[in-house]
Design an enzyme around this catalytic site. Structure first.
Site, PDB file in Angstrom:
ATOM      1  CD  GLU A 109       0.409   0.017   3.222  1.00 47.92           C
ATOM      2  OE1 GLU A 109       0.448   2.198   2.514  1.00 47.92           O
ATOM      3  OE2 GLU A 109       1.696  -0.189   3.001  1.00 47.92           O
ATOM      4  CD  GLU A 117       7.221   1.948  -1.228  1.00 46.81           C
ATOM      5  OE1 GLU A 117       7.871   1.611  -1.926  1.00 46.81           O
ATOM      6  OE2 GLU A 117       7.429   3.068  -0.971  1.00 46.81           O
TER       7      GLU A 117
END
Lengths: 351, 351
Positions: free
Chosen positions: B174, B317
């Site tokens: 994310e 991430e």
């Protein structure tokens, strides 16, 4: 190999390379320090290689193999014949270390330093036998001081040879039925903890055998009375050929400026001897993983290494080290390949 | 996507596949259980794939991206403009997740579910915007219940699509400036721990900002009064678009019989919502790593996941998940490639 001369030439890492690496890490597109230990590993690799932008290294795992007279005391779940059988398994590529070294993109070299078996020539086998197995340490010394030095020399020379051939990262591994017993004795002698605290079930003995193993290790220490201030004496008294060779590999790696990934319990016993001979070798060592053996953390703490992984492994061979090498590769890739804030047009908060 | 229908079709793993995998693990040339968690992972992958000898899977990391109205409260070290800037960095391959996904042999797909920016078409970008950023949760709900369901649907559909295209392992990731704030609110609401216990420094705020962040999260909970027994309501009240999509990806992975490697703090908040909707999804989840955020372990413990790695990372991430995928690959390789005692001619002690 002249041990004193080798030790005198091992150089501590330089702060300037850590600073150089930190500067680069801090301009990459991520919050400062947010990659945690990957950044720690990258800084240390830069300092070991003494290069601003090190290439991904060629990697090798060395599986030092030797037999142990103490096996006759029934301290292992497996019979001694398994040592040469597993060497053949390594040579044909079917063991866990073969699988995991392929996974890591590393070569495997099997080194016969002390197996009680005559091997023929074979691709992947380094024939460097010093002994056909050590003596039973519960009754006397494992080997002579001279043989311990010979085994160290073998590890050292292999490090030098592979470094000259362009390998840039080493992992330690080992095979030797009963070798958690001498490793535990070394752990107890050097760290000052009792065999009761440091002895574990190795490859899977039961509770009765565990009590016997503790007794065997206590006897080994009482019979041989190793002096913890004399690391070579400790190796000769209660060590093993493969453990001595691992100590030599660590000294050689540090001499050659190559990082050495120290596998689990037995490998750490070898690394501990190297550390006692020359504390600076620690700068070049990475502790691969936290083994299930209870004495392992005592040794890692003594050296001052924090393991990369904790996967509850207790196999040896170099299996934990092979996986840890993939993490070290990842840390170098981060350092080498990430975009900077400036190049990517990302706002840098400075945090 | 009909949520109830999706949930009703998710099947628990079958004991017979664990037993099948255990049988094979026990004839491989190593002491029983000595590869620790690698064996645990292999057993579970066999059970997830419902195959005696699963192939190495094609892998994808999904970086769900969204903005957060609560960023205006100053809870992040970075300004909101960094969300789209980082999306561009992902698309050009320069971010940490790109480096680590390449390392893992995984594709990266960036999904715009809620970024406050108009992206054009781009290779590697899935355009599925539901909102241009959520509302400020310290003053009202993040989004409507309907939008939360839409975001879940996006994650679910992506899982189905990639499964149909032959991908066999997913990782969550994310990007969203300020997204540790809604994630912490979710952690606090669901686990029952206070924001004081679960709030951390995210990407690197100072102590004063941390106190403010705790206050913001307490206000978000007081203003919205989410009911922990209504996971969709929690998402709508104090969640985020990317967090909802991650919940959907987890549900989709479980529906499709694909393992999903859950990254760090924010991803685990999404996984926690999926778990609350359907506890069986846990069977398909792997907790990638232990994040530095204090609320992370509370969520992993709530779900019952033990993280694969602890590298003191706090980037997000999908970076931890990418590395964890390499460990899962290693576990499958061990299972697939090791020789048996019989084939290698090694004596089996049965231990």
């Amino acid at each position: 190999m002249n041990l004193e001369s080798v030790i005198s030439k091992i150089e501590p890492l330089k702060a300037e390379y850590f600073e150089l690496a930190q500067k680069r890490l801090d301009i990459l597109t991520k919050p400062r320090g947010s990659l945690g230990r990957l950044e720690e590993f990258a800084r240390r690799l830069v300092a070991i290689y003494r290069q601003e932008m090190p290439a991904l290294p060629r990697k090798a795992v060395f599986v030092f193999s030797g037999d142990h007279g103490v096996a006759e005391e029934g301290v292992s779940a497996f019979p001694q014949e398994v040592t040469p059988q597993m060497v053949y398994n390594f040579l044909s590529g079917g063991a866990a270390i073969n699988v995991l070294a392929r996974h890591a993109g590393a070569d495997v070299a099997v080194v016969d330093v002390g197996v009680n078996h005559d091997f023929g020539e074979s691709a992947g086998l380094i024939r460097a036998k010093v002994l056909k197995g050590t003596g039973n340490i519960s009754r006397g010394p494992a080997m002579s001081r001279d043989d311990a030095l010979k085994c160290i020399g073998i590890g050292y020379e292999i490090a030098m040879d592979y470094s000259n051939r362009g390998f840039g990262m080493f992992a330690t591994g080992e095979m030797g039925i009963a070798n958690t017993t001498p490793s535990t004795a070394i752990a107890a002698v050097i760290t000052g903890k009792s065999p009761g605290e440091t002895t574990g079930k190795g490859t899977g003995i039961d509770d009765a055998s565990l009590r016997k193993k503790i007794d065997v290790i206590e006897r080994a220490i009482n019979v041989n009375k190793p002096d913890k201030n004399d690391p070579i004496g400790v190796l000769a008294a209660v060590g093993g050929t493969e453990i001595a060779a691992i100590a030599g590999l660590c000294l050689g790696a540090a001499s050659a400026g190559v990082p050495v990934v120290v596998d689990g319990f037995i490998s750490t016993a070898g690394a501990l001897i190297a550390y006692c001979l020359c504390p600076t070798v620690k700068d070049y060592m990475f502790g691969a993983h936290r083994s299930q053996e209870p004495g392992h953390m005592a040794m890692l703490d003594f050296i001052g290494l924090s393991p990369v992984l904790d996967l509850q492994m207790r196999l040896g061979e170099g299996t934990g080290a092979a996986i840890a090498m993939t993490i070290l590769d990842a840390s170098l890739k981060i350092y080498r390949e990430m975009a900077t804030f400036k190049d990517a047009g990302v706002t840098d908060s400075g945090k």
